[in-house]
Every structure is written in structure tokens, then in C-alpha cells.
Design an enzyme around this catalytic site. Structure first.
Site, short mmCIF file in Angstrom:
data_model
loop_
_atom_site.label_atom_id
_atom_site.label_comp_id
_atom_site.label_asym_id
_atom_site.label_seq_id
_atom_site.Cartn_x
_atom_site.Cartn_y
_atom_site.Cartn_z
CB ALA A 1 -0.94 -0.01 1.20
CD GLU B 1 10.11 -0.66 4.70
OE1 GLU B 1 10.39 -1.62 5.45
OE2 GLU B 1 8.94 -0.40 4.32
CG HIS C 1 -3.96 -14.44 3.06
ND1 HIS C 1 -4.74 -15.34 2.36
CD2 HIS C 1 -2.81 -14.32 2.36
CE1 HIS C 1 -4.08 -15.75 1.29
NE2 HIS C 1 -2.90 -15.14 1.27
#
Length: 532
Positions: free
Chosen positions: A14, A34, A470
Site C-alpha cells: 500500500a 521504511e 493473510h
């Protein structure tokens, strides 16, 4: 004035997509922070290399869940990408959006404007599909999506067997329907992996209005009253602060985003006070609603050598052939991801003819990624429940940002989840026994031929099932007061703060979640550009 309009926390699927889209406006100044480093590593580029990278601590934050009664007290590894591109740099490359109804469900749950017809343009915008052109697919997007480039006789036989069991062929799971069986599509650019870093962020990094700092670990949000003004972070051993003129946007994913909110005083008040954190906004659902697909792997031993990659990997001539096929044609076993073929189907518990079971097939067998392939000729069919009801949580365990939060999965916590998963095992076994496949294998390794009763099968599932990586849903989107973000992805109760990642999903998509996360970022970019 601050040097940046937006601060994006995280360069994963994203964050990378959002940064690239926002900086298409030359007047929009964006800083991306990051916590991981560069993706310059061969195993991060080679498609099948995810077997090597997903558990590598240099590129993955190896979270571990709490012991879970639903899986016989076991703990589950929950690796999350800690590298530019995030989990899109270490995942299994499978590109599948999910059922149309998944997004209509979001809208029914209060995510206005996130129904399938509303999100389809963003799915199309992000991709260039190598398949047959259609109204469902994109042809000019940054992300390259490829059809499967490897043929395997055992996989073909499995699909024939699935047809004998009543499942139709489906040429495109991202088209009109996900129902049926076929080959999976992968995020491949030529012979290499295509990630959010290679497709979106790196092409944008030449722009003067985009700054990306690697190895920058964000550990708190800075507020001016109720408004988020910036973040505090550690970079190259130095503690730093940076402010922005417009918004802070959290793209840390379903573990790190709720953790950062809780550390910054946004979360369940009782939890925050327990760890001595001042409550800025009592948001009881921050960290709740955690969802994941739990997969059960079944393994059979093939009776004919040469059909399983377990055999090829120990044959120097076949290895050389595989390497040449990949090098020259960008095809063959080295070009595959986490599944070659599979599909979606309905158990007897399915509602409204919507598939409630997803299947993934690979002509190999292994204990888990990173481990050696088994020495016998293994063949694997994995399956998971598309729409699990069980919910877990992410809660900080300390005010120390370097300490991992507690992850409680609560797998198989409802009767329906147990029933659907048990039925899935029966269906997969039935496919193995269809005429097209039954003569290709000699024994069932997992769960084993001695596993016969429902009680024995359910216990085998509890003992063997594992995550599909997930994790979603921990900062739920909705229109009600309890939702963490509204349909514009603004964090409720404060200002100047949005969340753009898989944590905002009200409910998990039916299949792999990476494609939907790209879409969330595409739509978020449009929302943000329209509002400013």
C-alpha cells in the site's frame, strides 16, 4: 513550513503504491519511512525465491502468535515484509482479487463506496494483464500480471479430476467469477518478481518531490492537540522527528499499524492505561477484528517419479533444464509462485452460491517455506475457508515500540469454521480419488490413510493447519462510531491521520489479499487527491 505534505509510514504494497500515485502531482511532497532495507537480493527477485526469503529475518519481521487452542495449542509464524515493497517482495506472487461479493459485503458493512463496481476501476488501473483483454482486466497499469508459465502433468490430471468432481474450468479467476478451477496468475515482470517496489515506488524515486528513507523505524505519532502533525522515528541509530503540512498516512499493515496507534494513545483505553500510555482517543476496536485464512495442506506421494518437483530438485540435469527454461523463456518451475493451479468451490455450507472454499495445488511437498523438499515424490493440495467467522486481536505488550505485540489468532473458533474446513478435507480427498488422478498416487501422507472419522480429521486439521499469511482487519473501515476509519480512511477521533493498508478491510477477501491491498492504495490516492 514542513518539508513534506504527507508522511507515509511503510513502503509495503500500500505505501509504495500510494507514494507513487501522490507524487504524480509535482507539487505534492511525500516522505516514505521504511523500517527495512533494500530489495537487492537474488532470492527477492527470482519468483520461486519466496521459499528462501519469507522466513529470512533480513527481509521479514518474524512475528509469532500466542498459543492457540483452536490449533491444539500451537503458535503460528506470522512473517511480515520488512524490506522496500513490504510483503509484496516476499510473498508467493499469487494475484487474485477475491469474489465480487467480498467488496459488496464491505459496502453492506458500512464501507460506502467500496462495493465491487466502485473498486473495479482501481483494480483495472493498477495492472497490465497478459491474459485475454476483457472489461474486468487492466492493460496499462504499472503492475505486470502474468498467466502461469509452467506445465505439469500431475497438475493437469488434478484439474481433470476436479472436473470429474463437478468443478468447471475457469480461465480467469479475476474475471466474471472466481468459481471453478484453473491456473493462477502471478505478479511477474519478464522473468522476475514484480512487487510494489519495482512496479510503483522505484520508478517514482527519481522524482524530486519523493523522499524514501530506509532503516527508519517509526515508533510514535506527534500530535498538536487532536491533529497528527508528524512522527518520531529512529534512523541510523539517531532519534528523529519530522512534521508534515497535511497528513500522516499509516501503511504498516495489520500488525504494525494498530501497534503504532496503540503506542501513540489511540486504542482501547484499558489496554493503554495498563501499559502507562496516555489515552489520546479511546478506540476500542483498534487491534480487534483480526482475520486470516488458515490452510490445511494435504500431501500424497505420487507413484510415478518425474511428476513431482521433489524429484527434479535432486536431478542435476533437470535442475540445469529448469534454469535454462527460466533464463531463456522466463518460464518453467522457477517462474512459479505459491500455487500453480486450484480454484474456488462451494461446500454444502455455502450461501447464495458463493464459493466458501479456496484450493491451491503444487507438484511438490515441503514442511514449510525454507525447508528442503521431501525426499519422496510429493504432491500438495492446500485449501482454506474463504470467509472465516473467527476473529483475533493485536495488542501491545509493552510501551516499548521495539517489543512485538501479542497476536491472538483464535483459529477455528466457531462451529461453522470447523464445519467448512472439515468438509473441505473431505472434498479434497474426493478429488484425489477421481479417475483422472487416483492412479497417480500410492499413499496419503497428510493427514494419512488412518485418519477416517470426523473427529480424527478435525484433530488432524488442528494439528497441521497453518496460516496463509493473510492477516487483515485490525483497523476496520465503516460508517459507524466504532469503526477505526471512515470510508475515506480517516482515523476517527483525531485529525490529519489516515490508514491505507490491509488492516482497514471490514472482512477478509475470499482469496489472497495482496491484490486487494494494491486496490486499497489506488482508491486511497484518488480519495486523498480529491480532498486536497
Amino acid at each position: 513550513m514542513p518539508d513534506y505534505d504527507y508522511i507515509i509510514v511503510g513502503s509495503g504494497t500500500a505505501g509504495a503504491t500510494l507514494a507513487a500515485r501522490l507524487t504524480e502531482d509535482p507539487d505534492c511532497r511525500v516522505l516514505v519511512l521504511e523500517g527495512g532495507g533494500s530489495d537487492r537480493n537474488f532470492w527477492l527477485k527470482l519468483p520461486v525465491g519466496y521459499y528462501k526469503s519469507i522466513y529470512n529475518p533480513s527481509y521479514s519481521h518474524l512475528y509469532r502468535s500466542e498459543p492457540d487452542d483452536g490449533i491444539n495449542g500451537r503458535q503460528i509464524d506470522c512473517p511480515r515484509g520488512r524490506v522496500i515493497g513490504g510483503s509484496s517482495s516476499i510473498n508467493g506472487l499469487i494475484f487474485i482479487r477475491g469474489q465480487h461479493g467480498d467488496f459488496d459485503d464491505w459496502a453492506r458493512r458500512g464501507a460506502d463506496g467500496w462495493d465491487y463496481n466502485s473498486v473495479l476501476p482501481y483494480f483495472r488501473k493498477l495492472e497490465t494483464s497478459s491474459g485475454t483483454p476483457s472489461q474486468y482486466r487492466g492493460a496499462q497499469g504499472p503492475l505486470q500480471v502474468s498467466d502461469l508459465r509452467n506445465k505439469n502433468a500431475a497438475c493437469d490430471a488434478w484439474m481433470e479430476a476436479a472436473g470429474e468432481a463437478g468443478l468447471p474450468r475457469n480461465p480467469d479467476f479475476n474475471g466474471a467469477s472466481s468459481y471453478g478451477v484453473g491456473s493462477y496468475q502471478l505478479t511477474l515482470r519478464g522473468r522476475w518478481r514484480d512487487s510494489a517496489a519495482t512496479a510503483f515506488l522505484k520508478p517514482a524515486m527519481g522524482r524530486p518531490n519523493l523522499t524514501v528513507k530506509l532503516h527508519a523505524q517509526v515508533f510514535g505519532l506527534i500530535f498538536d492537540g487532536k491533529r497528527a502533525r508528524g512522527v518520531s522515528y529512529r534512523h541510523n541509530g539517531q532519534d528523529c522527528q519530522v512534521n508534515c503540512a497535511s497528513e500522516v498516512i499509516l501503511c504498516g499493515g495489520s500488525v504494525q499499524t494498530p501497534q503504532l496507534l496503540q503506542l501513540s494513545g489511540i486504542g482501547p483505553a484499558s489496554l493503554l492505561r495498563q501499559h502507562g500510555i496516555k489515552v489520546r482517543h479511546d478506540a476500542p476496536e483498534v487491534g480487534e477484528n483480526l482475520q486470516d485464512h488458515i490452510q490445511m495442506r494435504t500431501i500424497v506421494e505420487l507413484s510415478r517419479r518425474g511428476l513431482s518437483l521433489n524429484d527434479h530438485i535432486r536431478n542435476p540435469l533437470r535442475l540445469a533444464q529448469m534454469g535454462l527454461d527460466w533464463l531463456i523463456n522466463g518460464a518453467g518451475p522457477l517462474s512459479v509462485g505459491a500455487g500453480q493451479v486450484g480454484g474456488a468451490m462451494c461446500t454444502k455450507y455455502a450461501e447464495d452460491n458463493r464459493p466458501d472454499l479456496q484450493l491451491f495445488v503444487m507438484p511438490l511437498s515441503v514442511d514449510k517455506p525454507g525447508k528442503p523438499l521431501h525426499r519422496y515424490s510429493g504432491f500438495t493440495t492446500s485449501f482454506w475457508q474463504c470467509h472465516p467467522e473467527s476473529r483475533g486481536s493485536i495488542h501491545i505488550d509493552s510501551a516499548d515500540p521495539a517489543r512485538d505485540p501479542k497476536i491472538r489468532m483464535n483459529y477455528l473458533n466457531t462451529q461453522r469454521d470447523r464445519d467448512v474446513t472439515l468438509e473441505g478435507l473431505k472434498i479434497v480427498r474426493d478429488i484425489y480419488r477421481q479417475p483422472a488422478f487416483r492412479d497417480l498416487w500410492s499413499r496419503e501422507v497428510i493427514p494419512g490413510d488412518d485418519c477416517r472419522t470426523d473427529e480424527e480429521m478435525l484433530n488432524a486439521i488442528r494439528s497441521n493447519a497453518t496460516t496463509v499469511y493473510h492477516l487483515v482487519g485490525t483497523c476496520r473501515m465503516g460508517s459507524d462510531a466504532g469503526a477505526v476509519v471512515d470510508p475515506q480512511l480517516r482515523v476517527q477521533g483525531v485529525e490529519g491521520l489516515r490508514i491505507v493498508d490491509a488492516s482497514i478491510m471490514p472482512s477478509i477477501t475470499s482469496a489472497n489479499t495482496n491484490s486487494a491491498t494494491y486496490m486499497i492504495a489506488e482508491k486511497a490516492a484518488s480519495i486523498i487527491q480529491s480532498s486536497h
